[in-house]
Design a protein around this motif. Structure first.
Motif, PDB file in Angstrom:
ATOM      1  N   ARG A  86       5.138  14.033   3.549  1.00  0.00           N
ATOM      2  CA  ARG A  86       5.452  15.223   2.761  1.00  0.00           C
ATOM      3  C   ARG A  86       6.008  14.779   1.414  1.00  0.00           C
ATOM      4  O   ARG A  86       6.969  14.006   1.345  1.00  0.00           O
ATOM      5  CB  ARG A  86       6.468  16.106   3.472  1.00  0.00           C
ATOM      6  CG  ARG A  86       6.811  17.372   2.663  1.00  0.00           C
ATOM      7  CD  ARG A  86       7.759  18.283   3.417  1.00  0.00           C
ATOM      8  NE  ARG A  86       7.110  18.895   4.562  1.00  0.00           N
ATOM      9  CZ  ARG A  86       6.343  19.982   4.477  1.00  0.00           C
ATOM     10  NH1 ARG A  86       6.131  20.558   3.320  1.00  0.00           N
ATOM     11  NH2 ARG A  86       5.786  20.484   5.561  1.00  0.00           N
ATOM     12  N   LEU A  87       5.405  15.284   0.360  1.00  0.00           N
ATOM     13  CA  LEU A  87       5.856  14.952  -0.986  1.00  0.00           C
ATOM     14  C   LEU A  87       6.998  15.863  -1.415  1.00  0.00           C
ATOM     15  O   LEU A  87       7.108  16.996  -0.928  1.00  0.00           O
ATOM     16  CB  LEU A  87       4.695  15.097  -1.971  1.00  0.00           C
ATOM     17  CG  LEU A  87       3.546  14.096  -1.831  1.00  0.00           C
ATOM     18  CD1 LEU A  87       2.408  14.478  -2.748  1.00  0.00           C
ATOM     19  CD2 LEU A  87       4.019  12.684  -2.125  1.00  0.00           C
ATOM     20  N   TRP A 149      -5.163   7.194  -3.592  1.00  0.00           N
ATOM     21  CA  TRP A 149      -4.530   5.975  -3.122  1.00  0.00           C
ATOM     22  C   TRP A 149      -3.128   5.923  -3.709  1.00  0.00           C
ATOM     23  O   TRP A 149      -2.962   5.999  -4.929  1.00  0.00           O
ATOM     24  CB  TRP A 149      -5.291   4.736  -3.591  1.00  0.00           C
ATOM     25  CG  TRP A 149      -6.603   4.506  -2.915  1.00  0.00           C
ATOM     26  CD1 TRP A 149      -6.970   4.877  -1.658  1.00  0.00           C
ATOM     27  CD2 TRP A 149      -7.736   3.839  -3.483  1.00  0.00           C
ATOM     28  NE1 TRP A 149      -8.253   4.485  -1.400  1.00  0.00           N
ATOM     29  CE2 TRP A 149      -8.754   3.836  -2.495  1.00  0.00           C
ATOM     30  CE3 TRP A 149      -7.997   3.242  -4.705  1.00  0.00           C
ATOM     31  CZ2 TRP A 149      -9.994   3.266  -2.703  1.00  0.00           C
ATOM     32  CZ3 TRP A 149      -9.234   2.668  -4.924  1.00  0.00           C
ATOM     33  CH2 TRP A 149     -10.219   2.672  -3.934  1.00  0.00           C
ATOM     34  N   ALA A 150      -2.143   5.827  -2.877  1.00  0.00           N
ATOM     35  CA  ALA A 150      -0.781   5.574  -3.333  1.00  0.00           C
ATOM     36  C   ALA A 150      -0.562   4.068  -3.248  1.00  0.00           C
ATOM     37  O   ALA A 150      -0.563   3.496  -2.149  1.00  0.00           O
ATOM     38  CB  ALA A 150       0.223   6.325  -2.473  1.00  0.00           C
ATOM     39  N   PRO A 157       4.258   5.194   1.624  1.00  0.00           N
ATOM     40  CA  PRO A 157       3.652   3.930   2.037  1.00  0.00           C
ATOM     41  C   PRO A 157       2.285   3.744   1.376  1.00  0.00           C
ATOM     42  O   PRO A 157       1.522   4.701   1.225  1.00  0.00           O
ATOM     43  CB  PRO A 157       3.524   4.074   3.555  1.00  0.00           C
ATOM     44  CG  PRO A 157       4.507   5.137   3.928  1.00  0.00           C
ATOM     45  CD  PRO A 157       4.561   6.072   2.771  1.00  0.00           C
ATOM     46  N   PRO A 158       1.955   2.538   0.949  1.00  0.00           N
ATOM     47  CA  PRO A 158       0.630   2.304   0.365  1.00  0.00           C
ATOM     48  C   PRO A 158      -0.471   2.733   1.334  1.00  0.00           C
ATOM     49  O   PRO A 158      -0.414   2.455   2.534  1.00  0.00           O
ATOM     50  CB  PRO A 158       0.603   0.784   0.135  1.00  0.00           C
ATOM     51  CG  PRO A 158       2.036   0.393   0.024  1.00  0.00           C
ATOM     52  CD  PRO A 158       2.775   1.315   0.962  1.00  0.00           C
ATOM     53  N   TRP A 176      -4.441   1.542   6.560  1.00  0.00           N
ATOM     54  CA  TRP A 176      -4.603   0.911   5.249  1.00  0.00           C
ATOM     55  C   TRP A 176      -4.914  -0.576   5.380  1.00  0.00           C
ATOM     56  O   TRP A 176      -4.219  -1.311   6.071  1.00  0.00           O
ATOM     57  CB  TRP A 176      -3.341   1.116   4.437  1.00  0.00           C
ATOM     58  CG  TRP A 176      -3.394   0.616   3.017  1.00  0.00           C
ATOM     59  CD1 TRP A 176      -2.581  -0.299   2.436  1.00  0.00           C
ATOM     60  CD2 TRP A 176      -4.296   1.052   1.993  1.00  0.00           C
ATOM     61  NE1 TRP A 176      -2.907  -0.482   1.119  1.00  0.00           N
ATOM     62  CE2 TRP A 176      -3.968   0.334   0.821  1.00  0.00           C
ATOM     63  CE3 TRP A 176      -5.356   1.960   1.960  1.00  0.00           C
ATOM     64  CZ2 TRP A 176      -4.646   0.504  -0.381  1.00  0.00           C
ATOM     65  CZ3 TRP A 176      -6.035   2.130   0.769  1.00  0.00           C
ATOM     66  CH2 TRP A 176      -5.683   1.413  -0.384  1.00  0.00           C
ATOM     67  N   GLN A 177      -5.973  -1.007   4.689  1.00  0.00           N
ATOM     68  CA  GLN A 177      -6.381  -2.403   4.709  1.00  0.00           C
ATOM     69  C   GLN A 177      -6.287  -3.052   3.336  1.00  0.00           C
ATOM     70  O   GLN A 177      -6.705  -4.195   3.165  1.00  0.00           O
ATOM     71  CB  GLN A 177      -7.834  -2.511   5.217  1.00  0.00           C
ATOM     72  CG  GLN A 177      -8.051  -1.955   6.604  1.00  0.00           C
ATOM     73  CD  GLN A 177      -7.320  -2.744   7.671  1.00  0.00           C
ATOM     74  OE1 GLN A 177      -7.191  -3.962   7.568  1.00  0.00           O
ATOM     75  NE2 GLN A 177      -6.823  -2.045   8.692  1.00  0.00           N
TER      76      GLN A 177
END
Length: 297
Positions: A86-87, A149-150, A157-158, A176-177
């Motif tokens: 949640r942003l 993409w964050a 988290p990325p 995520w990779q």
């Protein structure tokens, strides 16, 4: 040597070609009544314009307007059990403040994080409504979904996410990779920007989903909306003092895999990389005189 240059004799004018003076004195054009038919002369162009003016019928491949309005492609908002982030409340941003200073980041970014409320503000601006021709556009995009993409966002988290503007939540796309595979496939300038950017804004759509209803016009509608989304996100980033640049070579199968899109008919349509200016300060360029009209107050 006499100091004067000798001139070669001019060749005599042959044939019936008119002189320049005769051309100027002549009539430039004559009206034709009736005018020539554009439909007959340019049938494909005429068919394209006809398709573009059909509001809901099946131009090109057929279809029925009774199939309902276009809606964002892909899954709906993250459910209660789905992994999501949640942003915070989006930071307020005036898109007009970015008009006079919008530019492309020349080469990469400063590899530093951005606040999550700034990230939320950019996403909210991209997913905002606009005065379009399709039903629902005043509330938000209807032919595209907004993914991101964050990479360097405080508190996020990325990873690859699907943004839901209603709940301000980011639904996790797939585990995520990282971006090493994608960075190895793009141009060097894009690879540099990917390794240093804070976030990447990715409009996603299905190029065939609306063909049954809108025919050949569907692709045009989707590309226009994708451009609107990226443009608004760029203005928001610029107004918030960040740098941004479109790198379309990011789009492809490897990118779609990170977003969980492989085999779903959907694909990434554009890619806007956002981050802090490599000069470690907001860059303000006045590229055209009307920039003064849009200076933030």
């Amino acid at each position: 040597m006499t100091g004067t240059a000798s001139q070669a004799p001019r060749p005599a004018r042959t044939g019936t070609a008119p002189s320049a003076r005769e051309l100027i004195a002549g009539q430039a054009a004559e009206t034709v009544d009736p005018p020539p038919s554009v439909t007959a002369s340019l049938p494909y162009l005429a068919a394209l314009h006809t398709a573009a003016t059909v509001p809901g019928g099946g131009a090109g491949t057929g279809g029925s307007p009774s199939q309902g309005p276009a809606r964002p492609v892909g899954p709906g908002p993250p459910g209660g059990d789905d992994p999501s982030v949640r942003l915070p409340e989006p930071v307020p941003v005036r898109l007009r403040a970015g008009i006079g200073h919008r530019r492309s980041a020349p080469a990469g970014f400063e590899p530093a994080p951005i606040p999550s409320d700034v990230f939320a503000g950019i996403l909210a601006a991209g997913a905002g409504g606009y005065p379009g021709d399709l039903e629902g556009t005043p509330e938000g995009p209807v032919t595209c979904a907004l993914y991101a993409w964050a990479l360097r966002v405080d508190g996020v988290p990325p990873g690859g996410y699907r943004y839901d503007p209603g709940s301000r939540r980011l639904g996790v796309a797939v585990p995520w990779q990282g971006l090493d595979e994608i960075a190895g496939r793009v141009r060097p300038l894009t690879a540099l920007a990917l390794r240093e950017a804070a976030a990447v804004i990715l409009p996603v759509g299905d190029p065939l989903e609306g063909v049954a209803r809108f025919g050949d016009m569907w692709c045009r509608l989707q590309m226009i909306e994708s451009g609107v989304l990226v443009h608004r996100a760029t203005l928001a980033a610029t107004a918030l003092g960040l740098a941004a640049r479109i790198h379309s070579d990011v789009c492809g199968e490897a990118t779609d895999t990170t977003l969980g899109l492989r085999g779903a008919g959907r694909r990434s349509l554009s890619a806007l990389l956002v981050g802090r200016s490599p000069r470690r300060a907001p860059v303000r360029w006045d590229l055209w005189p009307v920039a003064d009209r849009y200076r933030p107050t």
